[in-house]
Design a protein around this motif. Structure first.
Motif, PDB file in Angstrom:
ATOM      1  N   SER A   1       0.326  10.706  -2.497  1.00  0.00           N
ATOM      2  CA  SER A   1       0.198  10.437  -1.066  1.00  0.00           C
ATOM      3  C   SER A   1       1.524  10.705  -0.360  1.00  0.00           C
ATOM      4  CB  SER A   1      -0.238   8.991  -0.829  1.00  0.00           C
ATOM      5  OG  SER A   1      -1.526   8.777  -1.313  1.00  0.00           O
ATOM      6  N   PRO A   2       1.838  11.980  -0.129  1.00  0.00           N
ATOM      7  CA  PRO A   2       3.114  12.325   0.514  1.00  0.00           C
ATOM      8  C   PRO A   2       3.281  11.623   1.859  1.00  0.00           C
ATOM      9  CG  PRO A   2       1.979  14.289  -0.261  1.00  0.00           C
ATOM     10  CD  PRO A   2       1.020  13.135  -0.407  1.00  0.00           C
TER      11      PRO A   2
ATOM     12  N   LEU B   1      -8.413   2.035 -10.704  1.00  0.00           N
ATOM     13  CA  LEU B   1      -8.993   3.373 -10.697  1.00  0.00           C
ATOM     14  C   LEU B   1      -8.846   3.929  -9.287  1.00  0.00           C
ATOM     15  CD1 LEU B   1     -10.545   5.749 -11.893  1.00  0.00           C
ATOM     16  CD2 LEU B   1     -12.665   4.533 -11.305  1.00  0.00           C
ATOM     17  N   GLU B   2      -8.077   5.001  -9.158  1.00  0.00           N
ATOM     18  CA  GLU B   2      -7.901   5.665  -7.866  1.00  0.00           C
ATOM     19  C   GLU B   2      -9.059   6.643  -7.708  1.00  0.00           C
ATOM     20  OE1 GLU B   2      -3.933   7.243  -7.566  1.00  0.00           O
ATOM     21  OE2 GLU B   2      -3.080   5.421  -8.415  1.00  0.00           O
ATOM     22  N   ILE B   3     -10.027   6.270  -6.884  1.00  0.00           N
ATOM     23  CA  ILE B   3     -11.276   7.016  -6.755  1.00  0.00           C
ATOM     24  C   ILE B   3     -11.057   8.469  -6.334  1.00  0.00           C
ATOM     25  CG2 ILE B   3     -13.480   7.137  -5.500  1.00  0.00           C
ATOM     26  CD1 ILE B   3     -13.351   4.859  -7.527  1.00  0.00           C
TER      27      ILE B   3
ATOM     28  N   PRO C   1      -2.194   4.322  -0.851  1.00  0.00           N
ATOM     29  CA  PRO C   1      -3.507   3.672  -0.861  1.00  0.00           C
ATOM     30  C   PRO C   1      -3.659   2.524  -1.857  1.00  0.00           C
ATOM     31  CG  PRO C   1      -3.766   6.049  -0.759  1.00  0.00           C
ATOM     32  CD  PRO C   1      -2.293   5.777  -0.959  1.00  0.00           C
ATOM     33  N   THR C   2      -2.929   2.529  -2.976  1.00  0.00           N
ATOM     34  CA  THR C   2      -3.107   1.461  -3.964  1.00  0.00           C
ATOM     35  C   THR C   2      -2.081   0.339  -3.837  1.00  0.00           C
ATOM     36  OG1 THR C   2      -1.732   2.538  -5.637  1.00  0.00           O
ATOM     37  CG2 THR C   2      -4.090   3.085  -5.628  1.00  0.00           C
TER      38      THR C   2
ATOM     39  N   LEU D   1      -0.064  -5.248  -5.035  1.00  0.00           N
ATOM     40  CA  LEU D   1       0.438  -6.543  -4.567  1.00  0.00           C
ATOM     41  C   LEU D   1      -0.498  -7.679  -4.977  1.00  0.00           C
ATOM     42  CD1 LEU D   1       1.818  -5.831  -0.989  1.00  0.00           C
ATOM     43  CD2 LEU D   1       3.096  -6.680  -2.963  1.00  0.00           C
ATOM     44  N   ARG D   2      -1.797  -7.442  -4.894  1.00  0.00           N
ATOM     45  CA  ARG D   2      -2.761  -8.489  -5.277  1.00  0.00           C
ATOM     46  C   ARG D   2      -2.665  -8.804  -6.769  1.00  0.00           C
ATOM     47  NH1 ARG D   2      -7.034  -6.054  -1.456  1.00  0.00           N
ATOM     48  NH2 ARG D   2      -6.651  -7.304   0.397  1.00  0.00           N
TER      49      ARG D   2
END
Length: 135
Positions: free
Chosen positions: A2-3, A53-55, A119-120, A125-126
């Motif tokens: 994710s640049p 899992l990064e969809i 995105p993740t 953090l969770r």
């Protein structure tokens, strides 16, 4: 993947073409931290928190918590001072958050986390927050 986005962590990939594919996730994380920030983390200061899992990429990310004894200033200095770590170029800038379980539960705006996160990052953090929640 994710640049232009901030990550709440650093990522150390292991691909099918990577000769270190059989490396344990703890060793991968320790190696990655050393290569990117120039500091060693003892194996007993590392915990596997879970997996994501990064969809979009079908990438499985193993989330590992490194309990670094160095201060943010020491990490910054190691990353920015010659001789620089071999993979220092993988990060364009460093910023630090105070580690407190209560703050991890807060919204990103409350903690000072930039809005343009990887995105993740919130999932990471969770996982960290859950690992440090009172029993």
């Amino acid at each position: 993947y994710s640049p232009g986005r901030w990550s709440i962590s650093f990522e150390e990939p292991a691909t099918i073409d990577d000769s270190r594919l059989a490396e344990h996730p703890i060793d991968t994380a320790r190696r990655g931290f050393r290569e990117e920030f120039g500091l060693d983390i003892p194996a007993q200061h590392v915990d596997v928190l879970g997996a994501i899992l990064e969809i979009q990429t079908l990438n499985v990310a193993i989330v590992v918590h490194l309990r670094c004894r160095a201060t943010s200033a020491e990490i910054q200095r190691s990353w920015a001072t010659d001789p620089r770590p071999v993979d220092h170029h993988e990060a364009e800038a460093l910023a630090f958050l105070e580690f407190a379980a209560a703050k991890l539960e807060a919204t990103p705006v409350d903690t000072g986390v930039p809005a343009s996160l990887h995105p993740t990052s919130r999932m990471r953090l969770r996982l960290l927050s859950a690992a440090h929640a009172p029993a």
